[in-house]
Design a protein around this motif. Structure first.
Motif, PDB file in Angstrom:
ATOM      1  N   GLY A 179      -0.698 -60.712  28.681  1.00 49.69           N
ATOM      2  CA  GLY A 179      -1.062 -61.564  29.808  1.00 49.69           C
ATOM      3  C   GLY A 179      -2.418 -61.231  30.397  1.00 49.69           C
ATOM      4  N   PHE A 180      -2.659 -59.956  30.668  1.00 46.05           N
ATOM      5  CA  PHE A 180      -3.927 -59.564  31.285  1.00 46.05           C
ATOM      6  C   PHE A 180      -5.110 -59.713  30.336  1.00 46.05           C
ATOM      7  CE2 PHE A 180      -1.201 -57.179  34.377  1.00 46.05           C
ATOM      8  CZ  PHE A 180      -1.663 -57.828  35.511  1.00 46.05           C
ATOM      9  N   ALA A 181      -4.866 -59.630  29.030  1.00 49.63           N
ATOM     10  CA  ALA A 181      -5.955 -59.824  28.067  1.00 49.63           C
ATOM     11  C   ALA A 181      -6.502 -61.242  28.105  1.00 49.63           C
ATOM     12  CB  ALA A 181      -5.469 -59.490  26.653  1.00 49.63           C
ATOM     13  N   LEU A 182      -5.695 -62.187  28.589  1.00 56.91           N
ATOM     14  CA  LEU A 182      -6.126 -63.582  28.655  1.00 56.91           C
ATOM     15  C   LEU A 182      -6.932 -63.902  29.913  1.00 56.91           C
ATOM     16  CD1 LEU A 182      -2.845 -65.272  27.364  1.00 56.91           C
ATOM     17  CD2 LEU A 182      -5.015 -65.070  26.125  1.00 56.91           C
ATOM     18  N   VAL A 183      -6.966 -62.974  30.860  1.00 49.74           N
ATOM     19  CA  VAL A 183      -7.704 -63.227  32.106  1.00 49.74           C
ATOM     20  C   VAL A 183      -9.191 -63.469  31.861  1.00 49.74           C
ATOM     21  CG1 VAL A 183      -8.351 -62.265  34.345  1.00 49.74           C
ATOM     22  CG2 VAL A 183      -6.005 -62.031  33.525  1.00 49.74           C
ATOM     23  N   PRO A 184      -9.877 -62.679  31.009  1.00 49.11           N
ATOM     24  CA  PRO A 184     -11.288 -62.983  30.747  1.00 49.11           C
ATOM     25  C   PRO A 184     -11.511 -64.363  30.141  1.00 49.11           C
ATOM     26  CG  PRO A 184     -10.780 -60.748  30.052  1.00 49.11           C
ATOM     27  CD  PRO A 184      -9.480 -61.403  30.374  1.00 49.11           C
ATOM     28  N   VAL A 185     -10.538 -64.864  29.393  1.00 46.38           N
ATOM     29  CA  VAL A 185     -10.642 -66.229  28.858  1.00 46.38           C
ATOM     30  C   VAL A 185     -10.648 -67.226  30.009  1.00 46.38           C
ATOM     31  CG1 VAL A 185      -9.574 -67.978  27.386  1.00 46.38           C
ATOM     32  CG2 VAL A 185      -9.500 -65.572  26.719  1.00 46.38           C
ATOM     33  N   ALA A 186      -9.723 -67.025  30.958  1.00 42.05           N
ATOM     34  CA  ALA A 186      -9.671 -67.903  32.126  1.00 42.05           C
ATOM     35  C   ALA A 186     -10.977 -67.817  32.917  1.00 42.05           C
ATOM     36  CB  ALA A 186      -8.482 -67.515  33.015  1.00 42.05           C
ATOM     37  N   LEU A 187     -11.525 -66.612  33.031  1.00 46.06           N
ATOM     38  CA  LEU A 187     -12.794 -66.440  33.746  1.00 46.06           C
ATOM     39  C   LEU A 187     -13.923 -67.189  33.047  1.00 46.06           C
ATOM     40  CD1 LEU A 187     -14.627 -65.092  35.872  1.00 46.06           C
ATOM     41  CD2 LEU A 187     -14.789 -63.113  34.327  1.00 46.06           C
ATOM     42  N   ALA A 188     -14.002 -67.050  31.725  1.00 42.84           N
ATOM     43  CA  ALA A 188     -15.072 -67.718  30.976  1.00 42.84           C
ATOM     44  C   ALA A 188     -14.980 -69.232  31.126  1.00 42.84           C
ATOM     45  CB  ALA A 188     -14.989 -67.326  29.496  1.00 42.84           C
ATOM     46  N   ILE A 189     -13.773 -69.768  31.006  1.00 47.43           N
ATOM     47  CA  ILE A 189     -13.602 -71.215  31.141  1.00 47.43           C
ATOM     48  C   ILE A 189     -13.926 -71.663  32.556  1.00 47.43           C
ATOM     49  CG2 ILE A 189     -11.881 -73.075  31.115  1.00 47.43           C
ATOM     50  CD1 ILE A 189     -10.563 -71.659  28.757  1.00 47.43           C
ATOM     51  N   TYR A 190     -13.481 -70.884  33.550  1.00 47.94           N
ATOM     52  CA  TYR A 190     -13.771 -71.223  34.947  1.00 47.94           C
ATOM     53  C   TYR A 190     -15.270 -71.259  35.203  1.00 47.94           C
ATOM     54  CZ  TYR A 190     -14.362 -70.684  39.969  1.00 47.94           C
ATOM     55  OH  TYR A 190     -14.781 -70.841  41.260  1.00 47.94           O
ATOM     56  N   LEU A 191     -15.983 -70.261  34.705  1.00 42.90           N
ATOM     57  CA  LEU A 191     -17.434 -70.216  34.901  1.00 42.90           C
ATOM     58  C   LEU A 191     -18.116 -71.412  34.248  1.00 42.90           C
ATOM     59  CD1 LEU A 191     -18.019 -66.395  34.360  1.00 42.90           C
ATOM     60  CD2 LEU A 191     -18.242 -67.653  36.514  1.00 42.90           C
ATOM     61  N   MET A 192     -17.590 -71.851  33.116  1.00 37.71           N
ATOM     62  CA  MET A 192     -18.160 -73.020  32.455  1.00 37.71           C
ATOM     63  C   MET A 192     -17.921 -74.296  33.255  1.00 37.71           C
ATOM     64  SD  MET A 192     -17.331 -72.231  28.424  1.00 37.71           S
ATOM     65  CE  MET A 192     -18.197 -73.705  27.842  1.00 37.71           C
ATOM     66  N   THR A 193     -16.821 -74.339  34.019  1.00 40.09           N
ATOM     67  CA  THR A 193     -16.551 -75.529  34.840  1.00 40.09           C
ATOM     68  C   THR A 193     -17.529 -75.662  35.997  1.00 40.09           C
ATOM     69  OG1 THR A 193     -14.970 -74.401  36.314  1.00 40.09           O
ATOM     70  CG2 THR A 193     -14.082 -75.386  34.299  1.00 40.09           C
ATOM     71  N   LEU A 194     -18.231 -74.583  36.330  1.00 38.00           N
ATOM     72  CA  LEU A 194     -19.177 -74.615  37.443  1.00 38.00           C
ATOM     73  C   LEU A 194     -20.505 -75.254  37.066  1.00 38.00           C
ATOM     74  CD1 LEU A 194     -18.577 -71.049  38.965  1.00 38.00           C
ATOM     75  CD2 LEU A 194     -17.474 -73.216  39.581  1.00 38.00           C
ATOM     76  N   ASP A 195     -20.698 -75.557  35.794  1.00 41.00           N
ATOM     77  CA  ASP A 195     -21.946 -76.176  35.335  1.00 41.00           C
ATOM     78  C   ASP A 195     -21.907 -77.671  35.643  1.00 41.00           C
ATOM     79  OD1 ASP A 195     -22.605 -73.699  34.305  1.00 41.00           O
ATOM     80  OD2 ASP A 195     -21.834 -74.175  32.311  1.00 41.00           O
ATOM     81  N   LYS A 196     -22.457 -78.053  36.744  1.00 42.62           N
ATOM     82  CA  LYS A 196     -22.393 -79.451  37.168  1.00 42.62           C
ATOM     83  C   LYS A 196     -23.299 -80.356  36.341  1.00 42.62           C
ATOM     84  CE  LYS A 196     -19.566 -78.188  40.347  1.00 42.62           C
ATOM     85  NZ  LYS A 196     -18.116 -78.441  40.165  1.00 42.62           N
ATOM     86  N   ASP A 197     -24.290 -79.756  35.664  1.00 43.63           N
ATOM     87  CA  ASP A 197     -25.228 -80.563  34.883  1.00 43.63           C
ATOM     88  C   ASP A 197     -24.853 -80.634  33.410  1.00 43.63           C
ATOM     89  OD1 ASP A 197     -25.664 -77.857  34.551  1.00 43.63           O
ATOM     90  OD2 ASP A 197     -27.814 -78.107  34.172  1.00 43.63           O
ATOM     91  N   GLN A 198     -23.643 -80.150  33.059  1.00 47.09           N
ATOM     92  CA  GLN A 198     -23.204 -80.112  31.669  1.00 47.09           C
ATOM     93  C   GLN A 198     -21.951 -80.975  31.477  1.00 47.09           C
ATOM     94  OE1 GLN A 198     -24.737 -78.205  29.041  1.00 47.09           O
ATOM     95  NE2 GLN A 198     -26.359 -78.131  30.595  1.00 47.09           N
ATOM     96  N   PRO A 199     -21.676 -81.378  30.225  1.00 46.47           N
ATOM     97  CA  PRO A 199     -20.415 -82.084  29.956  1.00 46.47           C
ATOM     98  C   PRO A 199     -19.224 -81.202  30.324  1.00 46.47           C
ATOM     99  CG  PRO A 199     -21.920 -82.272  28.093  1.00 46.47           C
ATOM    100  CD  PRO A 199     -22.523 -81.264  29.023  1.00 46.47           C
ATOM    101  N   SER A 200     -18.043 -81.782  30.387  1.00 45.28           N
ATOM    102  CA  SER A 200     -16.851 -81.024  30.758  1.00 45.28           C
ATOM    103  C   SER A 200     -16.573 -79.920  29.742  1.00 45.28           C
ATOM    104  CB  SER A 200     -15.641 -81.959  30.840  1.00 45.28           C
ATOM    105  OG  SER A 200     -15.281 -82.420  29.543  1.00 45.28           O
ATOM    106  N   VAL A 201     -15.838 -78.915  30.187  1.00 46.24           N
ATOM    107  CA  VAL A 201     -15.480 -77.813  29.289  1.00 46.24           C
ATOM    108  C   VAL A 201     -14.654 -78.330  28.118  1.00 46.24           C
ATOM    109  CG1 VAL A 201     -14.242 -75.628  29.107  1.00 46.24           C
ATOM    110  CG2 VAL A 201     -15.572 -76.129  31.159  1.00 46.24           C
ATOM    111  N   ARG A 202     -13.761 -79.266  28.380  1.00 46.07           N
ATOM    112  CA  ARG A 202     -12.945 -79.818  27.302  1.00 46.07           C
ATOM    113  C   ARG A 202     -13.817 -80.457  26.237  1.00 46.07           C
ATOM    114  NH1 ARG A 202      -8.187 -83.452  29.636  1.00 46.07           N
ATOM    115  NH2 ARG A 202      -7.774 -83.553  27.393  1.00 46.07           N
ATOM    116  N   GLU A 203     -14.868 -81.111  26.663  1.00 51.28           N
ATOM    117  CA  GLU A 203     -15.770 -81.736  25.698  1.00 51.28           C
ATOM    118  C   GLU A 203     -16.593 -80.697  24.960  1.00 51.28           C
ATOM    119  OE1 GLU A 203     -19.442 -85.002  25.617  1.00 51.28           O
ATOM    120  OE2 GLU A 203     -18.168 -84.797  27.399  1.00 51.28           O
TER     121      GLU A 203
END
Length: 248
Positions: free
Chosen positions: A65-89
């Motif tokens: 469970g805790f090993a997946l936290v950095p994955v959540a952090l990386a994805i969250y940080l990518m969502t903060l890019d307002k000038d980029q396409p969505s993370v899913r894309e």
């Protein structure tokens, strides 16, 4: 986002995840080489965390469970890019290509897995690869399900961070495609050094293929699927066959 802030972000994410693993792997390899030849060394994955069954299970699940936290952090940080396409894309996480993702994942697993077995045996023969033990000696009713969860965890952490996140971040820093692929592959090989030079080289090759795939398709799910298949076969197969197959 400024280049300086982006570089800081990358170092933080890697420092909390596979960058730290790479440093530990180098130290572990150095310790192994100073004790004796690699052919006599053993690299143990998914080792038991306690001789008490319930506590071992608790530690295993917490570790996953805790090993997946950095994955959540990386994805969250990518969502903060307002000038980029969505993370899913950017990572290809939409549902539209589920069947294609599965088929490509199986194909990639075959392309990597079959030569990988040969490379491991060759590395053992040449003395550049440690003996790899992928499952604990003591098994319980929950051992195989937890090994499968560990395989999924490994796949998600490595492919999302080392390929999806790192590649897209380095491209934002104006790195060229070849440079991003090589950087991702070298990082993958480095954090596998604790298994020996043979496995490190094999993982660099895997990283080059996976990095090339991602830059061409922008889809990380086939890589997660392929990696999961490889690790499930490695972990569960070892647990079931180690008493029947001599070279294991």
């Amino acid at each position: 986002m400024s280049d300086r802030r982006l570089k800081t972000e990358i170092w933080i994410v890697l420092g909390l995840s596979l960058g730290a693993s790479a440093i530990y792997a180098v130290v572990d390899l150095t310790a192994t080489l100073t004790r004796g030849p690699l052919k006599d060394a053993t690299a143990t994955l998914n080792r038991s965390q306690s001789d008490r069954e319930w506590l071992d299970l608790t530690y295993q699940l917490l570790g996953i469970g805790f090993a997946l936290v950095p994955v959540a952090l990386a994805i969250y940080l990518m969502t903060l890019d307002k000038d980029q396409p969505s993370v899913r894309e950017r990572l290809g996480l939409d549902r539209g290509g589920a069947r294609s993702d599965l088929l490509w994942g199986v194909l990639l697993a075959l392309v990597i897995g079959i030569p990988g077995i040969g490379l491991y045996l060759l590395g053992r023969e040449l003395g550049v690869t440690a003996q790899i033990v992928t499952s604990p000696v003591d098994t319980y009713w929950w051992t195989i399900p937890v090994l499968i969860l560990a395989a999924i965890k490994n796949a998600v952490v490595e492919e999302v961070i080392v390929v999806g996140y790192l590649t897209t971040r380095l491209r934002r820093l104006s790195w060229g495609v070849p440079q991003t692929i090589v950087a991702s592959a070298v990082l993958r090989g480095t954090y596998h050094l604790y298994q020996g030079f043979g496995q490190a080289v094999g993982n660099v090759v895997m990283g080059l293929l996976f990095g090339y795939w991602f830059t061409r398709t922008q889809r990380v799910l086939p890589l997660v699927i392929a990696h999961t298949i490889l690790d499930v076969i490695s972990f569960v197969g070892y647990a079931l066959l180690r008493d029947h197959v001599g070279w294991l």
